[in-house]
Scaffold this active site. Structure first.
Site, PDB file in Angstrom:
ATOM      1  NE  ARG A 273      -4.478   5.312   3.687  1.00 55.78           N
ATOM      2  CZ  ARG A 273      -4.980   4.508   4.604  1.00 55.78           C
ATOM      3  NH1 ARG A 273      -5.300   4.984   5.787  1.00 55.78           N
ATOM      4  NH2 ARG A 273      -5.159   3.225   4.351  1.00 55.78           N
TER       5      ARG A 273
ATOM      6  NE  ARG B 223      -4.143   5.223   9.806  1.00 56.01           N
ATOM      7  CZ  ARG B 223      -4.520   4.231   8.999  1.00 56.01           C
ATOM      8  NH1 ARG B 223      -3.863   3.085   9.005  1.00 56.01           N
ATOM      9  NH2 ARG B 223      -5.532   4.398   8.168  1.00 56.01           N
TER      10      ARG B 223
ATOM     11  CD  GLU C 182      -2.860  -1.241   2.350  1.00 54.78           C
ATOM     12  OE1 GLU C 182      -2.689  -0.436   3.285  1.00 54.78           O
ATOM     13  OE2 GLU C 182      -3.785  -2.077   2.339  1.00 54.78           O
TER      14      GLU C 182
ATOM     15  CG  HIS D 225      -9.680   6.662   7.012  1.00 52.18           C
ATOM     16  ND1 HIS D 225     -10.675   5.711   7.023  1.00 52.18           N
ATOM     17  CD2 HIS D 225      -8.499   5.972   7.012  1.00 52.18           C
ATOM     18  CE1 HIS D 225     -10.129   4.499   7.033  1.00 52.18           C
ATOM     19  NE2 HIS D 225      -8.821   4.630   7.036  1.00 52.18           N
TER      20      HIS D 225
ATOM     21  CG  HIS E 109      -9.187   6.341   2.879  1.00 52.03           C
ATOM     22  ND1 HIS E 109      -9.381   6.118   1.537  1.00 52.03           N
ATOM     23  CD2 HIS E 109      -8.494   5.275   3.344  1.00 52.03           C
ATOM     24  CE1 HIS E 109      -8.827   4.965   1.203  1.00 52.03           C
ATOM     25  NE2 HIS E 109      -8.280   4.429   2.283  1.00 52.03           N
TER      26      HIS E 109
END
Length: 536
Positions: free
Chosen positions: A289, A385, A120, A350, A243
């Site tokens: 992100r 994060r 990811e 998110h 997100h």
């Protein structure tokens, strides 16, 4: 039982997701544990987590690489000790989950079976263990089953924690210590008292403070607000992760589209079908992100578009349906065949990167009080994060908190003199519209003024609004009987103030906090720390 106390337990855990249930199972062989869930046990962020859990399993991967990837994603604000601790404990935490029965996806390799690892955004290696695209569901249901069968674990559904009970609040001498909590029984609609030797906050994050969120309705920042009212410091509340890809559809406002889609080759596209991530970052769709969310936000505003599109239809249909069965079925039910057409997406709040300050054992500033998971600020996430480090944090810090509690258990004592909750001065409200109006106003101005892109002026406007709302809600809380919406609104308005004040402290753009007034980064950034003692 002592007057005023309805329940007693060694350890009260508020929250029933991965952090809370892992800790309960770690503790239960040596003590009595009570776990509170605001709604059904599974109705938390863990259940809805799709992507997976990061840990070093691949022989070509290293803990050092996981650490460096996390530090880079955290944009210079991670605590290196917390990152190294988490990454080094990761595999052991995952192996414990596997022993408990969690069934991660496997693949054949050179005639042998091994775990299928996906990649990811922000990760330099494939290190994400997953159960198709419903990892959180697999983890949650497995832990629930284990906890429900343990004689020393009491699971209590439909209970809202109202406030922590401390020795200072009771007027007792000595160092301030948590001794229990007042909780609202949603079924019976009255407040009960739980005394405990230790209390653990595992309540998750606070993304419900925003109008658009991928989180379930329970994510209202309860643990952070309660800890703040009990005297604990909070840090980095300005870093709210949006997100990048939440499904844009009137019938699915909370449905998140896992980052693993982009990890497996999905492209982000404008309404005309052209890609745009190559214009923003050399990592394209696999950028962190915050970069991807800002790019989508920018393109939407530039074009006046309601959404952008995520397209994996160039991959074989069998590949898509095998790896993303949940997303495929959910979208198909809404008339979108992701094997043939792009998915409409928007960013949504998110993850709360900041929270209640703890050490590596999950200890807060208040004796006897621990915080584990998204509710906590451990230093792991910094200003952003990295994907799939969140469930990892839950597991690793639940493990370390259990060890710390065990070391103190023999010396811990209950407090008997805890009074009943006093409802004698309050009445039933006939003005529920007040809560509904304030609820909507709060989430709307947080989205507009304290969202993906901020300015000083927007933050000042938001602070004026939140101070006015705090006064109204305080009066309402003092005069009327408790309800679920009132408790959550009271907590969310406190959370909103903490987010705004932390954002006003940060005179730079870093990670998830982007402000037009300070677009550059400072050379030596530090966490944004707020203390209740300095605010009174």
């Amino acid at each position: 039982m002592t007057a005023g106390i309805e329940h007693s337990t060694d350890v009260l855990i508020i929250g029933s997701g991965a952090a809370g249930l892992t800790l309960a199972l770690k503790l239960a062989n040596k003590c009595q544990v009570m776990v509170l869930a605001k709604g059904p046990l599974a109705e938390g962020s863990t259940y809805y987590a799709q992507g997976g859990i990061a840990a070093v399993f691949d022989e070509d991967d290293t803990i050092e690489s996981h650490v460096e990837d996390t530090l880079i994603a955290g944009a210079g604000l991670c605590d290196r000790k917390a990152v190294e601790f988490t990454a080094s404990e990761g595999r052991r935490a995952l192996e414990w989950l596997i022993r408990k029965g969690v069934d991660f996806d496997e693949e054949e390799h050179d005639g042998h079976s091994r775990y299928h690892l996906t990649r990811e955004g922000g990760h330099s290696h494939r290190r994400i263990l997953h159960a198709a695209d419903a990892t959180g569901k697999e983890v949650q249901l497995t832990l629930e089953q284990q906890a429900s069968q343990h004689a020393n674990i009491t699971l209590m559904e439909r209970y809202n924690a109202v406030d922590l009970i401390t020795t200072d609040k009771l007027g007792l001498a000595g160092d301030n210590k948590v001794v229990g909590a007042y909780v609202w029984n949603r079924s019976a609609e009255h407040v009960e008292t739980i005394r405990a030797k230790f209390v653990v906050l595992a309540t998750g994050g606070a993304s419900k403070v925003y109008q658009y969120t991928s989180n379930p309705d329970v994510a209202s920042g309860d643990g952070i607000a309660m800890a703040w009212r009990a005297g604990c410091r909070v840090a980095n509340m300005e870093f709210n992760q949006f997100h990048p890809t939440c499904l844009y559809h009137t019938e699915a406002r909370n449905f998140l589209l896992t980052e693993a889609l982009r990890g497996e080759g999905a492209h982000l596209k404008r309404p005309d079908g052209t890609r745009f991530m190559p214009d923003f970052d050399e990592r394209e769709e696999l950028a962190p992100r915050d970069v991807v969310a800002r790019a989508i936000d920018f393109e939407m505003k530039r074009l006046g578009a309601d959404c952008m599109y995520l397209d994996i239809s160039h991959k074989p249909a069998e590949f898509v349906t095998k790896h993303f069965p949940t997303i495929y079925q959910r979208c198909l039910g809404l008339g979108i065949d992701i094997t043939k057409q792009p998915i409409p997406v928007v960013p949504a709040a998110h993850y709360t990167c900041g929270g209640v300050m703890t050490d590596l054992d999950g200890k807060t500033d208040l004796n006897g009080l621990y915080a584990v998971g998204e509710v906590a600020y451990t230093g792991l996430h910094g200003a952003n994060r990295m994907a799939s480090n969140s469930l990892l944090e839950c597991l690793v810090f639940a493990r370390s908190a259990s060890r710390s509690i065990f070391n103190q258990l023999d010396d811990a004592k209950w407090i008997d003199d805890i009074p009943h909750w006093d409802e004698s001065q309050v009445t039933d409200s006939d003005e529920h519209v007040v809560i509904a109006h304030n609820w909507h106003e709060l989430r709307l101005f947080m989205w507009d003024y304290v969202g993906i892109v901020r300015t000083d002026k927007r933050l000042q406007r938001a602070l004026r609004r939140v101070e006015m709302l705090k006064g109204e809600i305080h009066d309402y809380y003092s005069d009327f009987k408790i309800s679920n919406d009132l408790l959550e609104l009271r907590n969310l308005v406190q959370i909103a103030e903490l987010i705004i004040r932390c954002a006003m402290m940060r005179k730079e753009s870093r990670g998830l906090h982007y402000t037009l007034d300070y677009p550059e980064q400072l050379e030596n950034p530090t966490p944004s720390v707020l203390s209740p003692s300095q605010s009174n």
